[in-house]
Write an enzyme that holds these catalytic residues in place. Sequence first.
Site: not given
Lengths: 507, 484
Positions: A42, A53, A81, A347
């Site tokens: 939606s 990250a 990174k 994470t």
Amino acid sequence: MSPAEKTPVRVVVLGGGTAGWMSAAALARLLGDLVEVELVESEDIGIVGVGEATLPHIRGFVERLGIDEAAFMKATHATYKLGIDFRDFGKIGESYIHPFGSFGEEVAGVGFHHYWLELQRQGMADPLGSYSLAVEAALANKFAPPAQDTSLASSYGYAYQFDATLFGPFMREFGLGIGVKRTEGKVIEVRQDAESGDVTTLVLEDGREISGDLFIDCSGFRSLMLGQTLGEEWEDWTPWLPCDRAAAMPCDHVTEEIEPYTRAIARPAGWQWRIPLQHRIGNGYVFSSAFISEDEACEFLLANVEGTPRAEPRLLRFKAGRRRHSWNRNVIAVGLASGFLEPLESTSIYLAQMAITYLIELFPLGGKADARDRAEFNRLVDMEYDRVRDFLILHYHATTRDDSEFWNHVRTMKVPDTLASKMELWRETARVEKYSDGLFYDASWIAVYLGQGVVPDRYDPRVGIPDPARVARAMGSLQGAIRSEVAAMPGHREYLTAARERLAEPL
Amino acid sequence: MNGPRELPRRVVVAGDGQLGALTAVALRKALPSTEVLVIGTPPDPAALADRAPTALPFTNRLHDRLGIEEDRLVREAGASHRLVVRYLGWGGAGHEGLAPYGAAIDPKLKTGFARAWGGGPRNASTEAPPGSLAEVLAAEGRFQPPSGEANSPLADLDYALRWNVPAYRDLLVREAQRLGVQYVKGAIGAVRPDGNGGIAAVAIENVGTFEADLFVDCTGPAASLLSQLPDAVREDWSASLPIRALLFGKPGAARLDLEDRISISSVGWLSELSGRDGHQAMLAMTKETTQDAAFAALPAEPGNAVPLDPGCATAPWLGNVVALGDAAAHFEPLAWLNLDLAHRQLALLLELLPGQVPDPRERDEFNRRAGLMAARARDILGAHYAAPGAVQLGSLARSSELNLELDQYRRRGRLPFFEEAPLMVQETSALFHALGHPSGEGVLAQAADPREGDAARAAFAAKAQAALAAVPPYGAWMKQALQS
């Protein structure tokens, strides 16, 4: 029976954020004709998109799906990174980089850090990071892809920093291109089979009904199917991870160079992120509302960013924890609908990717979820969440900071027994409790322990055997080799901009 | 204050079989300034780790690390190489399967290719293409140890070594002497407790009393040191494992072969090991096996028999006493997992080597990991006894992990990862297949484009050809190795 002759399993994905489109695209790409994937999203419901990250695992995901790295980087304004720079966590004024890489190698069966501890005691060691190629390259703002051999140049990995609000749409385009069906609409009812309790149908606001065999709940914190409909219990981890808000705000770049790493700066009631993308810097203050008000946090962020803000701070609310089971009946939650851990170690996307990977491994072949596969999925997902949770708690608990109520709380709180025993083993013996199947291994734990000043009292007896001057020379040679490698690497911006196909259009 | 722990002043290794000798070498190398004393206790025929003429690929890595070169083992200890184990009858009467070592196939290819891959000829009528380099080379009798170069055609290959036990032990003893390991001979008498749950000194009958900071118990199933500690507890494995005795055959004629065999029958299982010093047969018997039946099943002149009471120490490290090998876990040498486990325990001890005073946390970590190692070894054995042709040996208890593993393999062709497993997932998968466990098909395999399988088969065939072209017949290589 060949795959083509089988009736495809109808998979309905609810939610059009990062987790939703990652799930839909991965299932469609890897399971092909075995599935029909429909995603319901939606436009009225916003995307959280805090995960700017990532961890190196994302590379495997992108590659496995057959996505071109350059196209992906261009679309998401991505940079490379090499790790995360943690500032002021152990003590104000101190910092360390948790690298996607190792420190020196073990010698005579004894881990490098034991020798480093001994040399440091004798005043002969430099900071631990100077023995890591990833750390030194990061600090020098250099980047080159790691070598594919066993040389020093292979001793690190890399991930991306990207605009998470662009990642979902990129995956959406990709998913639509490989046959995922998209349905726009707001779900107002979740119907269940009266007998089995399985979810059968999503009813949309306009009356349309979407039925399926398997439902992937990517509805974010609302956890519409797993949490609300099936009532799966939430395990609250806020006593250990009290941050429950984030204020996010993009700014312009202020320097020519783009850091190939993310910064996490400890603040009085949480921590602040700084993530350099191609055209801007992502900033945010992750804080605990028990220790600072939302307004104060926004003001704090405004006062503590570099560069001109591009928008007002945007507030996000969350809670650390996870559902008791991430797969219940025929509903599998991926991403925030399953659990949340703050982005301190980047994470979030990994945890979604992990759940998708296990779901594919344990995918119900005939469309009917089997209790044994559910149990195995939940075992694996729980193990990953629990291990990441302990690692994150370590960042807060391993501190000497007493400058605010927040840090007093996390420094003195009782941590989970699983973490307490790991920390005790480390403090007394300099050993890292070993596991092989999970996210953060020895080098990560060592980086945080030593980076935040948890120096073991005692370590391996064998470090006393060689002549310290010889050890110092060997460690000096390693530093020399690292310096040479770093000197030969191009600058991050130089490498990034060398290929036009990686670069987003100027904004 | 912080600093390294004090080095142990003296370490005593009880037991001077091949395990004790290797342990002494390893400890002396790790602790060159520490006195290492080996107590040559009377040999126990039931100390199976000391009788093992072979182990698994892990041992090669341990040897490398300890500077025990493979070419020396070939020249001085009669070493030869095993690439595959042939399992006979485990999948039912007439069934055969091959279990190779190493990364049998590229995991990325575990799709359509795996569907056709049989892990070897399952039976005479199967035309499945060979899927592992080890199997191709073993079938052609061609092999030389891989060079270690990443691009070599043998790069993914792994193998186990066999050796002549007395010659191997002698080599280790010479190495220990060279390193200055001390030695006394005699039976262990009384031990003097140290007040911390360990041992301060051990008396050797008619020799004297010896103090040490660390005692390593390699005395076999009697666990002469560990069993004397008040906290020693033994876990009984007899509900999970059916073998109660082993009958060793006298060595037959020498045979150079890259394959060994393990066959199953109602009498028990029979292992047949090739080797340069003689073909060795050993029969593992249940409590129902009669002597006549055993003698009839053993394709060799019967030698001695030893009883077996399977089990393991719940904590192999207590106080300052660490048990290795049969002193820590005693079980049938099926698939030669027993010496492999002993060597992995030794490597764990080297990793967590204590100082003068062992730290209880280090000890806990050792016991946690050693416990996982032992349980996983037991479960791999359990997977053998759960094979269709082995159920005749009786109904056995299975751990929840083994049940999970078998269930996932049977329904989905998938093996869950477990910490401290003795074999790689791919090796375990090949083993399960060789044992005749029916395998389900993974969802990715079902989804794969059949063309992927064709491409993988073609790539493998090319790789196999390259490997075959690159290596000599094994006999020729061995001859040259012995001359050089």
